[in-house]
Design an enzyme around this catalytic site. Sequence first.
Site, PDB file in Angstrom:
ATOM      1  N   GLY A  11       0.843  -1.201   0.000  1.00  0.00           N
ATOM      2  CA  GLY A  11       0.000   0.000   0.000  1.00  0.00           C
ATOM      3  C   GLY A  11       0.875   1.247   0.000  1.00  0.00           C
ATOM      4  O   GLY A  11       1.828   1.338   0.766  1.00  0.00           O
ATOM      5  N   ASP A 127      -0.599   1.809   8.476  1.00  0.00           N
ATOM      6  CA  ASP A 127      -1.258   1.042   9.543  1.00  0.00           C
ATOM      7  C   ASP A 127      -0.547   1.116  10.896  1.00  0.00           C
ATOM      8  O   ASP A 127      -1.134   0.803  11.930  1.00  0.00           O
ATOM      9  CB  ASP A 127      -1.375  -0.433   9.148  1.00  0.00           C
ATOM     10  CG  ASP A 127      -2.353  -0.651   8.003  1.00  0.00           C
ATOM     11  OD1 ASP A 127      -3.005   0.328   7.593  1.00  0.00           O
ATOM     12  OD2 ASP A 127      -2.461  -1.790   7.531  1.00  0.00           O
ATOM     13  N   ALA A 186     -13.441  11.181  19.960  1.00  0.00           N
ATOM     14  CA  ALA A 186     -14.590  10.315  19.649  1.00  0.00           C
ATOM     15  C   ALA A 186     -15.217   9.764  20.931  1.00  0.00           C
ATOM     16  O   ALA A 186     -14.526   9.549  21.927  1.00  0.00           O
ATOM     17  CB  ALA A 186     -14.141   9.166  18.754  1.00  0.00           C
ATOM     18  N   GLU A 187     -16.515   9.541  20.867  1.00  0.00           N
ATOM     19  CA  GLU A 187     -17.233   8.993  22.025  1.00  0.00           C
ATOM     20  C   GLU A 187     -16.949   7.507  22.185  1.00  0.00           C
ATOM     21  O   GLU A 187     -17.017   6.955  23.286  1.00  0.00           O
ATOM     22  CB  GLU A 187     -18.741   9.211  21.868  1.00  0.00           C
ATOM     23  CG  GLU A 187     -19.215  10.589  22.301  1.00  0.00           C
ATOM     24  CD  GLU A 187     -18.609  11.731  21.520  1.00  0.00           C
ATOM     25  OE1 GLU A 187     -18.624  11.670  20.280  1.00  0.00           O
ATOM     26  OE2 GLU A 187     -18.092  12.680  22.145  1.00  0.00           O
ATOM     27  N   ARG A 211     -25.393  11.931  28.518  1.00  0.00           N
ATOM     28  CA  ARG A 211     -24.470  12.792  29.282  1.00  0.00           C
ATOM     29  C   ARG A 211     -24.580  14.243  28.840  1.00  0.00           C
ATOM     30  O   ARG A 211     -23.822  15.097  29.282  1.00  0.00           O
ATOM     31  CB  ARG A 211     -23.025  12.318  29.079  1.00  0.00           C
ATOM     32  CG  ARG A 211     -22.697  10.995  29.755  1.00  0.00           C
ATOM     33  CD  ARG A 211     -21.197  10.786  29.887  1.00  0.00           C
ATOM     34  NE  ARG A 211     -20.506  10.719  28.611  1.00  0.00           N
ATOM     35  CZ  ARG A 211     -20.366   9.610  27.873  1.00  0.00           C
ATOM     36  NH1 ARG A 211     -20.886   8.477  28.316  1.00  0.00           N
ATOM     37  NH2 ARG A 211     -19.725   9.636  26.730  1.00  0.00           N
TER      38      ARG A 211
HETATM   39  O1  F6P Z   1      -1.715  -1.701   4.644  1.00  0.00           O
HETATM   40  C1  F6P Z   1      -2.195  -0.464   4.233  1.00  0.00           C
HETATM   41  C2  F6P Z   1      -3.630  -0.547   3.844  1.00  0.00           C
HETATM   42  O2  F6P Z   1      -4.069   0.739   3.448  1.00  0.00           O
HETATM   43  C3  F6P Z   1      -4.572  -1.127   4.906  1.00  0.00           C
HETATM   44  O3  F6P Z   1      -4.931  -0.150   5.872  1.00  0.00           O
HETATM   45  C4  F6P Z   1      -5.721  -1.606   4.070  1.00  0.00           C
HETATM   46  O4  F6P Z   1      -6.426  -2.635   4.710  1.00  0.00           O
HETATM   47  C5  F6P Z   1      -5.038  -2.117   2.838  1.00  0.00           C
HETATM   48  O5  F6P Z   1      -3.819  -1.408   2.732  1.00  0.00           O
HETATM   49  C6  F6P Z   1      -5.843  -1.931   1.583  1.00  0.00           C
HETATM   50  O6  F6P Z   1      -5.156  -2.525   0.538  1.00  0.00           O
HETATM   51  P1  F6P Z   1      -5.467  -2.237  -0.988  1.00  0.00           P
HETATM   52  O7  F6P Z   1      -5.033  -0.833  -1.302  1.00  0.00           O
HETATM   53  O8  F6P Z   1      -4.660  -3.257  -1.714  1.00  0.00           O
HETATM   54  O9  F6P Z   1      -6.938  -2.378  -1.161  1.00  0.00           O
END
Ligand code: F6P
Length: 323
Positions: A11, A127, A186-187, A211
């Site tokens: 990615g 990630d 975020a909640e 709340r």
């Molecule tokens: O590992 C990076 C990432 O963006 C993940 O967050 C996501 O699950 C995955 O790649 C998506 O992969 P692709 O771009 O091949 O769909």
Amino acid sequence: MKRIAVLTSGGDAPGMNAAVRAVVRIGIHSGLEVFGVRHGYAGLIADEIEPLTARSVGGIMQLGGTFLGSARSEEFKTAPGRSKAIANLASRGIEALVIIGGNGSQAGAYALHREGFPVVGIASTIDNDLPCTDVSIGVDTAVNVALEAIDRLRVTASSHQRAFLVEVMGRKQGYLALAAGLAGGAELIIIPEVPMEPEEIARGLREAYDRGKEHAIAVVAEGAQYNAEAIAQYFREHGERLGFELRVTTLGHVQRGGAPGAFDRLLATRFGAAAVEALIRGETGVVVVIQEGNVRTVPLEEVVHGTKPLDLRLYELAQVLAK
Ligand code: F6P
């Protein structure tokens, strides 16, 4: 050593271009010829290798994505695929390879290393799930993109007293959701590391209204037990009983496409320079990482076989602060 090559794999991550730029310019500065491989390991097998100059990498640092292109290659996982790749490098007299990518990419680097080809990896994945490094290239920008979306959703959510669910990336781990959820106030944060049933999610959002809040925002990781689609489906089926509707936004690849911020440009630049310096020192089979502020190399084996558990103290902190 006279010739090295660089590729980006898996990615794409904002900052990859800055890392390539540093590899190329530090390489040339150190008297090396530097080649670029297009489209990751797939391009290595297909022989998409070309010489790069200092000018080839001008004007790319501020761009997201990777100008070299990236890919996920099944063929590289096979021994014949890797043999083709090594033959293509050898035919040009390329003696070492810099591999910029995350877990899958560093597993590929480890396979090359075990076959005797000199490699140095660079930690890069939005990630933040790569072991042995505090952070990887792209994480900071991706969190900021998610954060901007959460901030905007909060505005419209408050205007309408609505509940929103924002799904962020993160294939198996909840780091992006946790970081964006904590920084975005975020909640509720829903991550694979802390399984949560839809009924519990509905209760958590309802309690935010109880709340006295004007809105309720949940951030969910794509890899959570129930992702955005599954939770939305549950709300469609049980909306009347639950007493409120849920609007869903899935950020997906939007998070990957951002222009790299200062943090990622600096990190990638330091990583790229350190990778070339490691090769010149004769290091191979290592990954450039950052630990407690120091850029250093760690053996690929530790990265490939390691784990990177999420710091759940941050999750507990987010829960308290959401009150
Ligand atoms: O590992 C990076 C990432 O963006 C993940 O967050 C996501 O699950 C995955 O790649 C998506 O992969 P692709 O771009 O091949 O769909």
